[in-house]
Design a protein around this motif. Structure first.
Motif, PDB file in Angstrom:
ATOM      1  N   TYR A  22      11.271  -9.423 -39.639  1.00  0.00           N
ATOM      2  CA  TYR A  22      10.340  -8.725 -40.527  1.00  0.00           C
ATOM      3  C   TYR A  22       8.990  -9.426 -40.493  1.00  0.00           C
ATOM      4  N   THR A  23       7.941  -8.672 -40.319  1.00  0.00           N
ATOM      5  CA  THR A  23       6.585  -9.211 -40.422  1.00  0.00           C
ATOM      6  C   THR A  23       6.004  -8.729 -41.742  1.00  0.00           C
TER       7      THR A  23
ATOM      8  N   ALA B  83       7.751  -7.886 -49.941  1.00  0.00           N
ATOM      9  CA  ALA B  83       9.125  -8.106 -49.475  1.00  0.00           C
ATOM     10  C   ALA B  83       9.976  -6.855 -49.647  1.00  0.00           C
ATOM     11  N   GLU B  84       9.851  -6.193 -50.800  1.00  0.00           N
ATOM     12  CA  GLU B  84      10.639  -4.980 -51.030  1.00  0.00           C
ATOM     13  C   GLU B  84      10.184  -3.859 -50.105  1.00  0.00           C
TER      14      GLU B  84
ATOM     15  N   ALA C 143       9.492 -12.404 -53.387  1.00  0.00           N
ATOM     16  CA  ALA C 143      10.948 -12.478 -53.410  1.00  0.00           C
ATOM     17  C   ALA C 143      11.381 -13.792 -54.037  1.00  0.00           C
ATOM     18  N   GLU C 144      12.445 -13.735 -54.797  1.00  0.00           N
ATOM     19  CA  GLU C 144      13.034 -14.946 -55.357  1.00  0.00           C
ATOM     20  C   GLU C 144      14.102 -15.440 -54.406  1.00  0.00           C
ATOM     21  N   VAL C 145      14.140 -16.756 -54.164  1.00  0.00           N
ATOM     22  CA  VAL C 145      15.141 -17.298 -53.256  1.00  0.00           C
ATOM     23  C   VAL C 145      15.879 -18.466 -53.894  1.00  0.00           C
TER      24      VAL C 145
ATOM     25  N   SER D 122      16.488 -11.710 -54.910  1.00  0.00           N
ATOM     26  CA  SER D 122      15.998 -10.344 -55.073  1.00  0.00           C
ATOM     27  C   SER D 122      14.559 -10.244 -54.612  1.00  0.00           C
ATOM     28  N   PRO D 123      14.212  -9.164 -53.897  1.00  0.00           N
ATOM     29  CA  PRO D 123      12.796  -8.872 -53.677  1.00  0.00           C
ATOM     30  C   PRO D 123      12.247  -8.223 -54.944  1.00  0.00           C
TER      31      PRO D 123
END
Length: 487
Positions: free
Chosen positions: A192-193, A138-139, A118-120, A131-132
């Motif tokens: 989320y894991t 991540a997606e 994912a971009e942060v 976006s994942p």
């Protein structure tokens, strides 16, 4: 080649490319327009101001180092000062990377890395997902654009510098990142894991669908994406392709020169692909040298389509007659340049130098691009995972129950409601699911049933037959082909 990127940290390069570096300086005031005296006085004044600023910083460093009651790491002080300057800009896409983070960044640009995918960026001090990446952990876990990461493995990211936050999120393949997420519309944080993994280095995938419709998916615009796109497009055209669907959903961006190269294959010669405007309001237009295509084209996008993906969407829509299908895009309309050699110690400074505009001059920053045909995915595509530490049962009312009802509905079990109240109809739907999956038929949702629900949901999401946006794209292009054939 100079690199220009968004705050790509976890997994992907964003908006980068060497051709735009000159745009930052095109509109600078020429000395020829000044008198000799004006130029000399301005230069002296600027030099005095610069020296005064440097002296002030040096004095602060010396005072801290000489008087602080504990030993001080001067490197940390310098890095902190630079980070402070970048934060003062109030721009989530301009930042400083120390030597280690800069090295990781270079790996990401080359497309070789592991992580959650994912971009942060840092927005108002909060680590926010741009976006994942398509098909990334991540997606697959269900993270979305605009999600805010609150904690990682129990460590709060509040007030943490982006570089440090990224290092918390990164990790070796196979390790777990437990993320607490704040999402618009959800009252309680979501957990989320995610198991970190190698991110797919192949950025272009193609497939020929029935009726001569080709589909090309671009997951990011890396250094080799342009060549791979040409190869896959040529392969489809050799199979007598009659229409094309380009998929940039959850594509957070990439190399600017690459997206321009891809766009040129569809935008007729002389038409504008993108405009770039510098701080002096001077604009440069990137015009196509290509020839365009005769077959219909649709582009799929969503909230995770950012930066270079939006450049491609704008160019194809406004200059190539393509139709945009899906959701409003992310809304990143700025250009960054990375300076590493100038720093001299392996660190890197990334600065926003310009903004980009669509061919008609629109700035889509923080607004995104609207699709021509708006299509949402089914609700269960983005449902949050269920908490595994409590059992959901009759007469409970919670967001977890609501999410379970969305899952059951998506899987065809008809709980009859999706408002979060666990009634008898929900209980019967749970029993039906448990029976089908050969689980203990209790009518309650324990950790085992919750995990089974999520696993079946992932299968359903991955089934292209359930991809509403893709199906709409295929339907639209198919109708365009038929209409053209009937003329």
């Amino acid at each position: 080649m100079m690199k220009k990127s968004t705050v790509v940290w976890l997994m992907v390069a964003a908006l980068i490319g060497g051709s735009l570096l000159t745009f930052a300086f095109t509109g600078a005031t020429s000395l020829a327009k000044q008198t000799a005296g004006e130029g000399i006085l301005a230069s002296i004044s600027n030099n005095v101001d610069k020296q005064s600023d440097l002296d002030k910083i040096q004095k602060a460093l010396d005072l801290i180092q000489n008087n602080y009651y504990q030993e001080v790491d001067r490197t940390k002080l310098v890095d902190g000062a630079i980070n402070g300057m970048m934060e003062a800009l109030g721009d989530p896409y301009s930042n400083y990377m120390g030597k280690t983070t800069a090295a990781q960044f270079e790996e990401q640009i080359e497309g070789s890395f592991t992580g959650i995918g994912a971009e942060v960026s840092s927005e108002n001090g909060k680590v926010t997902i741009v976006s994942p990446i398509k098909n990334s952990p991540a997606e697959k876990a269900g993270l979305r654009a605009k999600d805010i990461i609150l904690t990682v493995n129990g460590t709060s990211l509040a007030g943490m510098e982006l570089n440090d936050a990224v290092n918390k999120i990164r990790g070796p393949k196979g390790s777990k990142a437990v993320l607490q997420i704040q999402r618009a519309g959800s009252t309680d944080p979501l957990e989320y894991t995610i198991v970190r993994d190698d991110i797919d280095l192949e950025t272009v995938h193609s497939e020929m669908k029935p009726n001569g419709i080709g589909v090309i998916t671009i997951t990011q615009f890396s250094l080799n994406t342009g060549q791979r796109f040409k190869e896959e497009l040529a392969k489809l055209e050799a199979q007598k392709m009659k229409g094309l669907v380009i998929d940039v959903r959850n594509n957070p961006g990439g190399v600017l020169s690459v997206v321009i190269d891809i766009a040129q294959q569809f935008v007729p010669k002389g038409k504008v692909i993108v405009q770039v405007e510098d701080k002096n309001k001077q604009r440069e237009k990137e015009q196509s040298q290509g020839g365009g295509k005769s077959y219909p084209i649709a582009l799929l996008m969503n909230k995770g389509s950012a930066s270079a993906s939006e450049i491609l969407a704008g160019a194809l829509q406004q200059s190539a007659g393509a139709t945009l299908i899906g959701e409003n895009s992310f809304g990143k309309g700025t250009v960054q340049t990375s300076y590493d050699k100038q720093m001299g110690d392996g660190s890197l400074l990334k600065i926003t130098i310009a903004k980009w505009l669509t061919p008609d001059g629109s700035w889509i920053h923080k607004k995104g691009i609207k699709p021509d045909i708006a299509v949402d995915q089914p609700a269960y595509f983005t449902v949050a995972p269920l908490a595994k530490d409590k059992t959901l049962k009759y007469d409970m009312n919670s967001s977890d129950v609501k999410n379970a009802q969305v899952m059951l509905t998506g899987l065809g079990y008809k709980p009859g409601r999706q408002d979060g109240y666990f009634d008898r109809a929900t209980e019967q739907a749970v029993k039906a699911f448990q029976t089908k999956q050969k689980l203990t038929v209790s009518g309650t949702i324990d950790a085992k049933t919750a995990s089974a629900l999520e696993a079946k949901l992932v299968e359903s999401i991955r089934d292209p037959r359930n991809d509403t946006q893709l199906n709409k794209g295929l339907e639209f292009v198919g109708k365009e082909i038929a209409a053209s054939a009937s003329k």
